[in-house]
Write an enzyme that holds these catalytic residues in place. Structure first.
Site, PDB file in Angstrom:
ATOM      1  N   ASP A   1      -0.918  -3.775   7.995  1.00 46.60           N
ATOM      2  CA  ASP A   1       0.073  -3.112   7.159  1.00 46.60           C
ATOM      3  C   ASP A   1       0.399  -4.149   6.103  1.00 46.60           C
ATOM      4  OD1 ASP A   1       2.621  -2.449   5.999  1.00 46.60           O
ATOM      5  OD2 ASP A   1       2.791  -0.925   7.563  1.00 46.60           O
ATOM      6  N   HIS A   2      -0.166  -3.998   4.922  1.00 41.84           N
ATOM      7  CA  HIS A   2      -0.124  -5.138   3.998  1.00 41.84           C
ATOM      8  C   HIS A   2       1.291  -5.455   3.523  1.00 41.84           C
ATOM      9  CE1 HIS A   2      -0.152  -2.123   0.761  1.00 41.84           C
ATOM     10  NE2 HIS A   2       0.201  -3.077  -0.053  1.00 41.84           N
TER      11      HIS A   2
ATOM     12  N   HIS B   1       4.461   1.438   5.903  1.00 45.62           N
ATOM     13  CA  HIS B   1       5.200   0.407   5.151  1.00 45.62           C
ATOM     14  C   HIS B   1       6.718   0.585   5.242  1.00 45.62           C
ATOM     15  CE1 HIS B   1       1.230  -0.253   3.758  1.00 45.62           C
ATOM     16  NE2 HIS B   1       1.246   0.583   2.731  1.00 45.62           N
TER      17      HIS B   1
HETATM   18  C1  BG6 Z   1      -1.094   1.651   0.132  1.00 48.38           C
HETATM   19  C2  BG6 Z   1      -1.065   3.121  -0.152  1.00 48.38           C
HETATM   20  O1  BG6 Z   1      -0.985   1.417   1.514  1.00 48.38           O
HETATM   21  O2  BG6 Z   1      -0.017   1.006  -0.525  1.00 48.38           O
HETATM   22  C3  BG6 Z   1      -1.116   3.371  -1.647  1.00 48.38           C
HETATM   23  O3  BG6 Z   1      -2.161   3.753   0.463  1.00 48.38           O
HETATM   24  C4  BG6 Z   1      -0.053   2.584  -2.364  1.00 48.38           C
HETATM   25  O4  BG6 Z   1      -0.969   4.746  -1.941  1.00 48.38           O
HETATM   26  C5  BG6 Z   1      -0.060   1.125  -1.936  1.00 48.38           C
HETATM   27  O5  BG6 Z   1      -0.294   2.673  -3.757  1.00 48.38           O
HETATM   28  C6  BG6 Z   1       1.127   0.369  -2.516  1.00 48.38           C
HETATM   29  O6  BG6 Z   1       0.987  -1.004  -2.266  1.00 48.38           O
HETATM   30  P1  BG6 Z   1       1.691  -2.070  -3.181  1.00 48.38           P
HETATM   31  O7  BG6 Z   1       1.372  -3.380  -2.543  1.00 48.38           O
HETATM   32  O8  BG6 Z   1       1.104  -1.931  -4.546  1.00 48.38           O
HETATM   33  O9  BG6 Z   1       3.155  -1.745  -3.199  1.00 48.38           O
END
Ligand code: BG6
Length: 490
Positions: free
Chosen positions: A180-181, A243
């Site tokens: 979950d980045h 997230h």
């Molecule tokens: C991803 C989603 O997990 O997170 C995307 O699948 C989204 O739809 C993205 O755009 C958003 O990540 P960040 O790091 O740009 O906020």
């Protein structure tokens, strides 16, 4: 570097994620001396490429997306760690060929048999890929073996459970790293530090002092080229299940007894267990969904979601969700957690606002006759930092106050990218900032009835909001009903 040598098999090596995040992350880590002298990355995808053309693609990705310049390092020394092998993941024979390649590299001196597998590919293939890795011999090794899996981890509890069963037949839970980045973002990791390293905040962190919590992650992008996936997933599955709920757990969890992976994850699980479950009636009351109509982003006209390429005509997929959540435990009883996320909103920003309770009686007032509350705002992106808002005397007045902010911000490119940190953590074997199976399972169990209501409840509205706005009116009504408002962010 304390990492031992490894081979890293990257499935989906020609894909968007590899290009934008993963390959640049290797470069950043290498640049900062975080990789061992001996390692190999084997890019895997269906396309036919040789090592040289993969290295050329690597260079292009690094030039476009890394935090450092290509000429900061000796490029050839870096690039020689990268290889490519074309694989059709439905063919066991291809896995056997790939295995030969890995064995050759290991025998040429990369040595210890530590093997990392990263699945950045079609989620339908996760399970069978794990099985073919086993059948081809990859999982018999003297070193460690680990699996990193990209989201989505299933599309509901049932499919996530089936996937988990398949994967755990080949890898043990401690060997599985579910990405979950958001958990790799500097300021998300900072939440625990801010809370548990400051005696200033911890005594106030409860329903006696906090009026509400607001967590927003807004994006300006639309569905882009991902309609095939997104039109089925929607904001609920794409952002909220993972997230957004992860950020809720970080804000709400109890302090772990010690700073150890499982102790921390145990506390996060307890938050998910305490989330008040919602059925259809509660979804109508506490959740707002929306879909973007046409509008403007940074002065440029953009089409409605339904007019985007590959979106089903008349699609009822939500591109925005706002929710009022309750965590039914002693610490949080009665405190609403407002969570919202959406595409095509007014700004790209992720912020967490902690609103403290009002003074019991007002003696001082703003110019408009009100007295604003204290806010603690954690800014996850694009700016990384936080501020504390409080009231001071308005100079030259009697009884007049103004709100001021005490703030800190991280400058520039100091902090590693989320993927950079998470790759390094996984290579070290630290799964603290990855989601454990029970977290994923509980998140789906909470989300499934909401998805059911979205799909089948004829009385549940789907609001349209203008692209470039902060979402539908109904989202404002959600906070207003409790006498609150969304604080401006970004
Ligand atoms: C991803 C989603 O997990 O997170 C995307 O699948 C989204 O739809 C993205 O755009 C958003 O990540 P960040 O790091 O740009 O906020």
């Amino acid at each position: 570097s304390t990492l031992s040598p490894f081979t890293f098999v990257l499935f989906g090596a020609t894909g968007d994620l590899a290009k934008r995040k993963l390959l640049p992350a290797f470069f950043n880590l290498y640049h900062n001396g975080k990789l061992p002298p001996s390692f190999a990355v084997i890019g895997v995808a269906r396309r036919k490429l040789d090592d040289e053309s993969f290295r050329a693609a690597l260079e292009e990705a690094v030039r476009a997306h890394a935090r450092y310049q290509v000429h900061d390092i000796n490029w050839r020394d870096f690039a020689r760690h990268f290889y490519y092998c074309s694989v059709d993941v439905t063919q066991l024979a291809d896995f056997e060929r790939l295995y030969q390649r890995v064995r050759e590299l290991e025998e040429s001196g990369i040595g210890t048999g530590n093997r990392m597998f990263y699945l950045a590919m079609a989620p339908e293939r996760f399970g069978e890929t794990a099985h073919r890795l086993q059948a081809a011999g990859f999982t018999q090794t003297k070193g460690w073996k680990r699996l990193i899996i990209e989201k989505p981890f299933g599309e509901d509890y049932g499919s996530a459970q089936r996937l988990n069963e398949e994967v755990t037949q080949v890898f043990r839970e401690e060997e599985i790293f579910r990405i979950d980045h958001y958990l790799g973002k500097e300021m998300v990791q900072n939440i625990e530090v801010i809370r548990f390293a400051n005696s200033l905040f911890e005594p106030l962190w409860n329903n006696r002092c906090i009026a509400n919590v607001q967590i927003t992650s807004s994006e300006t992008v639309g569905v882009e080229e991902r309609a095939a996936y997104y039109d089925k997933a929607g904001a609920l599955r794409d952002m909220f299940q993972n997230h957004m709920l992860q950020m809720v757990t970080m804000i709400a969890m109890e302090p772990p007894s010690r700073l150890m992976t499982e102790a921390i994850r145990d506390e996060k699980v307890k938050v998910l267990q305490s989330l008040r479950p919602y059925g259809r009636a509660e979804v109508r009351q506490h959740i707002v969904r929306g879909q973007y109509g046409e509008g403007e982003i940074q002065g440029k006209a953009v089409p409605a979601y339904r007019d985007e390429p590959n979106v089903a005509p008349g699609s009822r997929t939500e591109t925005f969700i706002a929710a009022r959540l309750y965590i039914d435990n002693f610490r949080w009883a009665g405190v609403p957690f407002y969570v919202r996320t959406g595409k095509r909103m007014a700004a790209k920003a992720t912020e967490i606002v902690i609103q403290f309770r009002d003074m019991p009686r007002h003696l001082y007032f703003n110019q408009d006759g009100t007295l604003g509350p204290n806010l603690l705002v954690i800014r996850v992106q694009p700016q990384e930092g936080m501020y504390l808002q409080f009231n001071v005397k308005r100079p030259g007045t009697e009884g007049g106050v103004i709100p001021v902010a005490m703030e800190f911000s991280h400058s520039g490119s100091e902090s590693p990218e989320a993927y950079e940190r998470l790759l390094h953590d996984a290579l070290r074997g630290d799964s603290t900032f990855f989601t454990r199976w029970d977290e994923v399972a509980l998140a789906w169990k909470f989300v499934d009835p909401i998805a059911e209501a979205f799909a089948n409840d004829p009385d549940l509205p789907l609001a349209t909001y203008r692209a470039g706005s902060w979402g539908p009116e109904a989202a404002e009504a959600l906070t207003a009903a409790d006498g609150f408002r969304w604080w401006p962010i970004g």
